[in-house]
Structures are given as C-alpha cells and as structure tokens.
Design a protein around this motif. Sequence first.
Motif, PDB file in Angstrom:
ATOM      1  N   GLU A  47      47.449 -19.178 -13.286  1.00 31.93           N
ATOM      2  CA  GLU A  47      46.365 -19.072 -14.376  1.00 31.93           C
ATOM      3  C   GLU A  47      45.368 -18.514 -13.395  1.00 31.93           C
ATOM      4  OE1 GLU A  47      46.027 -22.300 -16.597  1.00 31.93           O
ATOM      5  OE2 GLU A  47      47.844 -21.981 -17.417  1.00 31.93           O
ATOM      6  N   LEU A  48      44.539 -17.605 -14.323  1.00 25.64           N
ATOM      7  CA  LEU A  48      42.424 -16.997 -13.272  1.00 25.64           C
ATOM      8  C   LEU A  48      41.960 -18.333 -14.075  1.00 25.64           C
ATOM      9  CD1 LEU A  48      42.927 -13.921 -14.420  1.00 25.64           C
ATOM     10  CD2 LEU A  48      42.988 -14.552 -12.446  1.00 25.64           C
ATOM     11  N   SER A  49      41.232 -18.726 -12.840  1.00 25.36           N
ATOM     12  CA  SER A  49      39.758 -19.609 -12.785  1.00 25.36           C
ATOM     13  C   SER A  49      39.217 -19.128 -12.994  1.00 25.36           C
ATOM     14  CB  SER A  49      40.465 -20.823 -11.274  1.00 25.36           C
ATOM     15  OG  SER A  49      39.299 -20.052 -10.181  1.00 25.36           O
ATOM     16  N   SER A  50      37.826 -19.426 -13.751  1.00 24.96           N
ATOM     17  CA  SER A  50      36.480 -19.330 -13.928  1.00 24.96           C
ATOM     18  C   SER A  50      35.843 -19.764 -13.231  1.00 24.96           C
ATOM     19  CB  SER A  50      36.690 -17.857 -15.401  1.00 24.96           C
ATOM     20  OG  SER A  50      36.374 -19.244 -15.997  1.00 24.96           O
ATOM     21  N   SER A  51      35.433 -20.610 -12.462  1.00 27.99           N
ATOM     22  CA  SER A  51      34.732 -21.574 -11.768  1.00 27.99           C
ATOM     23  C   SER A  51      35.017 -21.489 -10.532  1.00 27.99           C
ATOM     24  CB  SER A  51      35.160 -23.029 -12.385  1.00 27.99           C
ATOM     25  OG  SER A  51      36.515 -23.672 -12.176  1.00 27.99           O
ATOM     26  N   ASP A  52      34.364 -22.347  -9.655  1.00 23.72           N
ATOM     27  CA  ASP A  52      34.056 -22.011  -7.710  1.00 23.72           C
ATOM     28  C   ASP A  52      34.966 -23.708  -7.977  1.00 23.72           C
ATOM     29  OD1 ASP A  52      32.504 -20.316  -8.262  1.00 23.72           O
ATOM     30  OD2 ASP A  52      30.690 -21.398  -7.276  1.00 23.72           O
ATOM     31  N   SER A  53      35.364 -23.420  -6.018  1.00 27.22           N
ATOM     32  CA  SER A  53      36.303 -24.192  -6.291  1.00 27.22           C
ATOM     33  C   SER A  53      35.972 -25.372  -5.178  1.00 27.22           C
ATOM     34  CB  SER A  53      37.718 -23.876  -5.736  1.00 27.22           C
ATOM     35  OG  SER A  53      37.029 -23.169  -4.264  1.00 27.22           O
ATOM     36  N   PHE A  54      36.580 -26.068  -4.557  1.00 23.57           N
ATOM     37  CA  PHE A  54      36.347 -27.226  -3.877  1.00 23.57           C
ATOM     38  C   PHE A  54      36.113 -26.941  -2.699  1.00 23.57           C
ATOM     39  CE2 PHE A  54      37.149 -29.371   0.114  1.00 23.57           C
ATOM     40  CZ  PHE A  54      36.029 -30.848  -0.257  1.00 23.57           C
ATOM     41  N   LEU A  55      36.204 -25.598  -2.114  1.00 23.30           N
ATOM     42  CA  LEU A  55      35.663 -24.812  -1.267  1.00 23.30           C
ATOM     43  C   LEU A  55      34.139 -24.666  -0.733  1.00 23.30           C
ATOM     44  CD1 LEU A  55      37.867 -21.985   0.615  1.00 23.30           C
ATOM     45  CD2 LEU A  55      36.752 -23.921   0.842  1.00 23.30           C
ATOM     46  N   THR A  56      33.612 -23.976  -2.019  1.00 20.76           N
ATOM     47  CA  THR A  56      32.041 -23.909  -2.074  1.00 20.76           C
ATOM     48  C   THR A  56      31.217 -25.146  -2.476  1.00 20.76           C
ATOM     49  OG1 THR A  56      32.856 -21.599  -3.865  1.00 20.76           O
ATOM     50  CG2 THR A  56      30.015 -22.268  -4.309  1.00 20.76           C
ATOM     51  N   GLN A  57      31.309 -26.243  -2.841  1.00 17.51           N
ATOM     52  CA  GLN A  57      31.273 -27.226  -2.292  1.00 17.51           C
ATOM     53  C   GLN A  57      30.773 -27.701  -1.430  1.00 17.51           C
ATOM     54  OE1 GLN A  57      29.704 -28.452  -5.418  1.00 17.51           O
ATOM     55  NE2 GLN A  57      28.848 -30.299  -4.093  1.00 17.51           N
ATOM     56  N   ASP A  58      31.974 -27.773  -0.597  1.00 22.67           N
ATOM     57  CA  ASP A  58      32.518 -28.199   0.482  1.00 22.67           C
ATOM     58  C   ASP A  58      31.057 -27.679   1.551  1.00 22.67           C
ATOM     59  OD1 ASP A  58      33.457 -29.949   3.405  1.00 22.67           O
ATOM     60  OD2 ASP A  58      34.770 -27.969   3.312  1.00 22.67           O
ATOM     61  N   THR A  59      31.100 -26.161   1.553  1.00 23.20           N
ATOM     62  CA  THR A  59      30.559 -25.126   2.397  1.00 23.20           C
ATOM     63  C   THR A  59      28.622 -25.310   1.766  1.00 23.20           C
ATOM     64  OG1 THR A  59      30.829 -23.369   0.591  1.00 23.20           O
ATOM     65  CG2 THR A  59      31.669 -23.753   2.987  1.00 23.20           C
ATOM     66  N   ARG A  60      28.759 -26.124   1.190  1.00 27.83           N
ATOM     67  CA  ARG A  60      27.162 -26.418   0.639  1.00 27.83           C
ATOM     68  C   ARG A  60      27.023 -27.767   1.126  1.00 27.83           C
ATOM     69  NH1 ARG A  60      27.439 -24.375  -5.592  1.00 27.83           N
ATOM     70  NH2 ARG A  60      26.786 -22.852  -5.356  1.00 27.83           N
ATOM     71  N   ASP A  61      27.859 -28.590   0.308  1.00 26.09           N
ATOM     72  CA  ASP A  61      27.136 -29.455   1.788  1.00 26.09           C
ATOM     73  C   ASP A  61      27.275 -29.905   3.110  1.00 26.09           C
ATOM     74  OD1 ASP A  61      27.715 -31.253  -0.914  1.00 26.09           O
ATOM     75  OD2 ASP A  61      29.670 -31.562  -0.905  1.00 26.09           O
ATOM     76  N   SER A  62      28.559 -29.217   3.968  1.00 26.49           N
ATOM     77  CA  SER A  62      28.370 -29.023   5.280  1.00 26.49           C
ATOM     78  C   SER A  62      26.848 -28.753   5.825  1.00 26.49           C
ATOM     79  CB  SER A  62      29.686 -27.997   5.497  1.00 26.49           C
ATOM     80  OG  SER A  62      29.533 -26.555   5.246  1.00 26.49           O
ATOM     81  N   LYS A  63      26.220 -26.901   4.850  1.00 27.07           N
ATOM     82  CA  LYS A  63      25.324 -26.372   5.237  1.00 27.07           C
ATOM     83  C   LYS A  63      24.276 -27.741   5.143  1.00 27.07           C
ATOM     84  CE  LYS A  63      24.004 -22.343   4.312  1.00 27.07           C
ATOM     85  NZ  LYS A  63      23.731 -21.016   3.593  1.00 27.07           N
ATOM     86  N   LYS A  64      23.830 -28.416   4.204  1.00 20.05           N
ATOM     87  CA  LYS A  64      23.020 -29.072   3.946  1.00 20.05           C
ATOM     88  C   LYS A  64      22.899 -30.821   4.757  1.00 20.05           C
ATOM     89  CE  LYS A  64      21.865 -30.358  -1.097  1.00 20.05           C
ATOM     90  NZ  LYS A  64      22.406 -30.499  -2.102  1.00 20.05           N
ATOM     91  N   LEU A  65      24.800 -30.853   5.248  1.00 20.14           N
ATOM     92  CA  LEU A  65      24.313 -32.325   6.971  1.00 20.14           C
ATOM     93  C   LEU A  65      23.781 -31.586   7.914  1.00 20.14           C
ATOM     94  CD1 LEU A  65      27.616 -33.787   6.763  1.00 20.14           C
ATOM     95  CD2 LEU A  65      25.721 -34.619   6.460  1.00 20.14           C
ATOM     96  N   ALA A  66      24.420 -30.258   7.599  1.00 19.46           N
ATOM     97  CA  ALA A  66      23.853 -29.354   9.409  1.00 19.46           C
ATOM     98  C   ALA A  66      21.974 -29.667   9.073  1.00 19.46           C
ATOM     99  CB  ALA A  66      24.381 -28.030   9.258  1.00 19.46           C
ATOM    100  N   GLU A  67      21.325 -28.961   7.883  1.00 22.84           N
ATOM    101  CA  GLU A  67      20.147 -28.860   7.892  1.00 22.84           C
ATOM    102  C   GLU A  67      19.585 -30.374   8.608  1.00 22.84           C
ATOM    103  OE1 GLU A  67      19.264 -26.685   3.999  1.00 22.84           O
ATOM    104  OE2 GLU A  67      19.963 -24.892   4.796  1.00 22.84           O
ATOM    105  N   GLU A  68      20.268 -31.029   7.607  1.00 25.18           N
ATOM    106  CA  GLU A  68      19.631 -32.701   7.577  1.00 25.18           C
ATOM    107  C   GLU A  68      19.529 -33.090   8.936  1.00 25.18           C
ATOM    108  OE1 GLU A  68      21.498 -35.360   5.096  1.00 25.18           O
ATOM    109  OE2 GLU A  68      20.017 -35.040   3.441  1.00 25.18           O
ATOM    110  N   LYS A  69      20.831 -32.639   9.894  1.00 23.87           N
ATOM    111  CA  LYS A  69      20.331 -33.034  11.188  1.00 23.87           C
ATOM    112  C   LYS A  69      19.722 -32.646  12.189  1.00 23.87           C
ATOM    113  CE  LYS A  69      25.740 -34.968  12.214  1.00 23.87           C
ATOM    114  NZ  LYS A  69      26.792 -34.365  12.485  1.00 23.87           N
TER     115      LYS A  69
END
Lengths: 166, 65
Positions: free
Chosen positions: A94-116
């Motif tokens: 089945e085709l999905s039409s929403s973002d997976s966990f990966l996108t969320q994860d990259t955003r979170d890690s980006k934010k973490l890096a910025e905060e650090k």
Amino acid sequence: MKNYELALIINPDLASRFNPYKEHLESVLSELDFKNIYCENVGIRELAYPIKEFTKGHYLIYQLEGNPPKIADLENKLKYDNSVLRHLLITIDELSSSDSFLTQDTRDSKKLAEEKAHEAKLKNETSINADSDTQIKDNSKSTQLKETEENDNDEATENNNTKDES
Amino acid sequence: MSTEIPTNFNYKDIKILKQFLTETGKIIPARVSGLSAQQQRKVTKAIKVARFLALIPYTDKQSRV
C-alpha cells in the motif's frame, strides 16, 4: 500497475541546486511513466557509515505507481547518476501519503543539535564572565536576575558554582 | 523488553528496529528477543534494508572513521 517505494540518498552538498535537481528527478520519473503519488523529503541526515566519502546524505522517499518493464530503465538511470549516493526500489502493498518516522526523527535531531550549539554558546559566555575579576559584581547581578527571569537562573547558579570552586 | 511489537516492520522505523540490535549493531537472536520465527524474519529483513540505506550501522567499528 504496481506500487513502488523509491528511497534515494542524494549528495548533501547540492544546496541551491537541490530543487532543480529534484525537479529533474521527477521529470525522469514521469518520462518512464511512473506516477508520483507522494514524495517524502526527509532532509539531510547523518549517515551511519560513510558512503563515497560522504558522512551526510539527503534522503528522499518516493511513493510511485508504475509498470514493471520500466524498472530496469529507472535503475539504470539512477545507477549512472553521480548525485545519487545510493538508491533502493522496492515493491510495497500500500502506498502511503504521509511522512514516516524518519522525517520526524531528522527534525528532532536537528533541533537537538541546534539547542546543544546554543547551550554551548551560552556556557562560553558565562564562563568568560566568571573568569573576569569582577566576580562580586556578578554575584550581585545574579541575585537580581534570580528575581527577574527563570531562564537566567541557570546562569546565576553556574556563577555561584564557579565561585565555590575558587 | 519492547513495549509495542508491530505486525509489520518497516525499515524507516529505526527506533523500533534498534530495540532488536545489540550495542555493536548485531541483530539479537530470536531465542533472546523472544520474537516468533515469522516476526524475527521480518525484523531481520527490515534491519538489513535500513543498514543498506545507512540508517543503522552494520557494525560500531565503521561509525567513527
């Protein structure tokens, strides 16, 4: 027609050339009669191990509808595309039409890096303050700050700690 | 060990897949993880795809080069 998922790792150094490149990719897809249902732009992620001496990669995940005979052509095009570090084409139910966990994860890690980075900056500033010989002034300042803002509390306690050490 | 075990493992859910890896990046055997044979096959496949796409390391030796 079959459902496909195409995962690509693209050269992270494209920068401003990325959007034209993405359009070029999509035109290649449509030339080969692949219907682009959804494109998940994951963004630049740290690679678990270096690929072609790159430590980072721009991930793109396409949800496609296409015909099996065209697969070889697509694989060939991707294989000889120097901007594609790695590609994976798989069939899915089945085709999905929403973002997976990966996108969320990259955003979170980006934010973490910025905060650090931000925290490290703040720490540097406070340590410079503590090093200067006007420690008494700092102390009086810190008591004022305690009353005013919560955020500055951390700074004040840090100053106190450094004073205790001396 | 794990709170939620999905019926289908996806290579993109690296947070779930990491539960089935040792610290050095090896796949935990079914006899230890307690998964059924079917589940273990699915996890293994998903982990191997995730490794190919550099989402998960093959080993911890290559991560810090």
